[in-house]
Scaffold this active site. Structure first.
Site, PDB file in Angstrom:
ATOM      1  N   ARG A  32       0.705  -1.196   0.002  1.00 45.30           N
ATOM      2  CA  ARG A  32       0.029   0.026   0.078  1.00 45.30           C
ATOM      3  C   ARG A  32       0.745   1.325   0.013  1.00 45.30           C
ATOM      4  O   ARG A  32       0.649   2.324   0.634  1.00 45.30           O
ATOM      5  CB  ARG A  32      -0.845   0.191   1.088  1.00 45.30           C
ATOM      6  CG  ARG A  32      -2.136  -1.148   1.188  1.00 45.30           C
ATOM      7  CD  ARG A  32      -3.349  -0.707   1.793  1.00 45.30           C
ATOM      8  NE  ARG A  32      -4.202  -1.884   1.986  1.00 45.30           N
ATOM      9  CZ  ARG A  32      -4.394  -2.684   2.960  1.00 45.30           C
ATOM     10  NH1 ARG A  32      -4.196  -1.673   4.135  1.00 45.30           N
ATOM     11  NH2 ARG A  32      -5.114  -3.450   2.985  1.00 45.30           N
ATOM     12  N   ASP A  81      -7.113  -2.900  -6.817  1.00 45.07           N
ATOM     13  CA  ASP A  81      -7.850  -3.709  -5.785  1.00 45.07           C
ATOM     14  C   ASP A  81      -7.998  -5.137  -6.286  1.00 45.07           C
ATOM     15  O   ASP A  81      -8.268  -5.412  -7.332  1.00 45.07           O
ATOM     16  CB  ASP A  81      -9.371  -3.101  -5.316  1.00 45.07           C
ATOM     17  CG  ASP A  81      -9.703  -3.650  -4.131  1.00 45.07           C
ATOM     18  OD1 ASP A  81      -9.465  -3.011  -3.169  1.00 45.07           O
ATOM     19  OD2 ASP A  81     -10.456  -4.758  -4.340  1.00 45.07           O
TER      20      ASP A  81
END
Lengths: 351, 351
Positions: A32, A81
């Site tokens: 991330r 995602d």
């Protein structure tokens, strides 16, 4: 000189470390790394929703590049995602603040046979377009990591319908409907293999499988229910020079079944000692990890001390090591603290 | 004949197994054995809130006894909640459907010095009264297990303010405010030691410490931050014939630091192989566990097969074994399936 020209002549420590070869400096990237802890990311998200950023190649490219430009990181990872593959398979997803919501979770066997096979170019062409743009925009020295959820983790979301601590609804389905669960795993295995192969064809220099919830299974269940599917995916996407990484959370107990699968890199969280991981993995497997993301809230000298402790643990082994966090960087992390970490990792001379 | 008369002369396999001594049959109890999966518990809860049941000795006694009467279990466990100690310490808690909510979570060092020391009789006298009633009502052959949250798990709730998957707010506090965090751990250690000693004095035949979130720490952090407190508690509550059990979730990686603390029993979840636990624990430590609660949704023959697999794994060791689930029994579990499990466990002759 390799087929892709200039990329072949610049040193790419991340790729070298994946294969356990010598590096100029120890590579680091963080899960991330494009995210809310960055002012530049928050600025983009003020104008665009999470779904918009994922599905618009220009935006996905922009946020993918931001952390590479702002920090001295050794790899970029596609901003996306793991659930973007769900809608084209017939599983609509809404990305809410509290996590994704699957409109109609899988709860019965007959829903599985109605799922569509993923055609990556038609279903998630925006991801492949983003990869092409990112690869063209990145300096040749920075590899681009593509990724996908692993079949079990995708099955967890598809059945549970949302995120969860224990995914008991999903795990229960594997006991109540073992044949349907296996059919779902096969469906996702095919989709993941096609998806990752398409990412590699579009320009990803490495791919990482996220089996974030694999650690919820016992070692024996993981060996029986998951490992054969991981092997199938590996067989179908293997390409010389393109390493395949596996991240599995809470995995101390999964290292034994995972040793059956020849991943180039196994990425573990802070709960598994790197020395244990290095001992239990296959000889050729490099290790990625594993600073606890909450340690990035400690004072700078403590961050550096913990980074050096991880490095010295790996340096007692003869394995490749890619430094990373044990989980995604937390949204409130001060950017300065990531800078401290990167400098500390690069400050230790490689073996 | 022991001081407590008739209790000393009846065989109590649970206590025997805790000390690794021979048993007539392998003991089994299950975490949350008084709970929503039971029709009789739901009937009580239709008329009384969770808080009412916890704080009313007659009701706590009633629901504690129900599973022992309905299933052939070898121990009773006090019906209560680990957070009942919070309000008398100055941390009001509201038990909502989505989990407990602490009204004013601890976020600053100065809040910790204002916490009250727990006086068990004044603060949680209803628990001690419940223990006295339960002990009087239980057959002498059935031991009563008291319990408390372990200091780290209590600190997780006190800081986070609610339940969480990763308790990142709480774990971050340990990095940002290490001295305050240590002060909080010491406060809870004192409270837990006094609380468990009072439970034993009131008639608990064994006590279990729940370190449900301990597994979120790395082995090294657990060794430094948690283990000394567990040792302090053990030193302060040790009483001959009253075994002390530790349950820690997600613990495969914690077995090494835990081996420093002489618990009578270590209880592990389904992610740790019992053979691994048996190898890594101290010689005198018995093992409790570890069927995955979701396996209770499998067909009866599969439940029995998994129970026998766990038992045969333990039977390769020379340790005491108490059969249990790896986590609390799930609310939707069919009661019949617990009956199947208990019969399967009792059906295998002890070593």
């Amino acid at each position: 000189m390799t087929a892709n020209g200039q990329i072949g002549i610049v040193p790419r420590d991340f790729i070298e470390a994946c294969y356990g070869r010598p590096v100029r400096r120890r590579p680091i990237w963080v899960m991330r790394q494009a995210g809310r802890y960055q002012a530049s990311y928050r600025a983009v998200r003020e104008r665009h929703s999470f779904e918009e950023v994922c599905s618009t190649p220009e935006l996905a490219c922009q946020v993918t590049l931001q952390p590479v430009r702002e920090f001295d990181l050794d790899a970029a990872i596609l901003f996306s995602d793991i659930l973007v593959v769900f809608p084209p398979m017939g599983l609509p997803v809404h990305f809410a603040d509290g996590g994704p919501k699957i409109t109609e979770p899988i709860r019965r066997a007959d829903q599985i046979s109605r799922l569509a096979r993923l055609d990556p170019e038609r279903g998630v062409g925006f991801v492949l377009a983003a990869i092409r743009q990112i690869r063209a925009a990145l300096p040749p020295s920075i590899p681009l990591i593509g990724f996908s959820g692993a079949p079990f983790t995708l099955a967890c979301y598809a059945i549970e319908g949302t995120t969860s601590r224990d995914f008991t609804v999903a795990r229960r389905f594997f006991h109540e409907e073992p044949r349907a669960a296996e059919q779902l795993m096969t469906h996702f295995t095919n989709g993941v293999a096609d998806y990752l192969a398409a990412q590699i064809a579009a320009g990803a220099d490495a791919v990482q499988l996220f089996d974030s919830w694999g650690g919820l299974l016992s070692a024996e269940d993981y060996r029986v229910l998951v490992v054969p599917h991981l092997q199938t995916i590996l067989d179908r996407i293997r390409k010389p020079g393109v390493p395949v990484l596996l991240y599995a959370g809470g995995t101390a107990h999964l290292l034994q079944p995972l040793a059956d699968v020849p991943f180039d890199v196994v990425s573990v969280d802070w709960r598994t000692r790197l020395r244990t991981a290095a001992t239990m993995c296959r000889e050729a497997t490099a290790i990625q990890g594993n600073l606890d993301p909450v340690a990035l809230f400690a004072p700078p000298e403590e961050i550096a001390r913990r980074a050096r402790a991880i490095i010295s643990e790996m340096d007692t082994t003869d394995k490749g090591h890619i430094f990373n966090l044990g989980h995604g960087i937390l949204p409130d992390t001060p950017e300065e603290n990531l800078r401290t970490l990167v400098a500390a990792v690069h400050g230790v001379p490689p073996k």
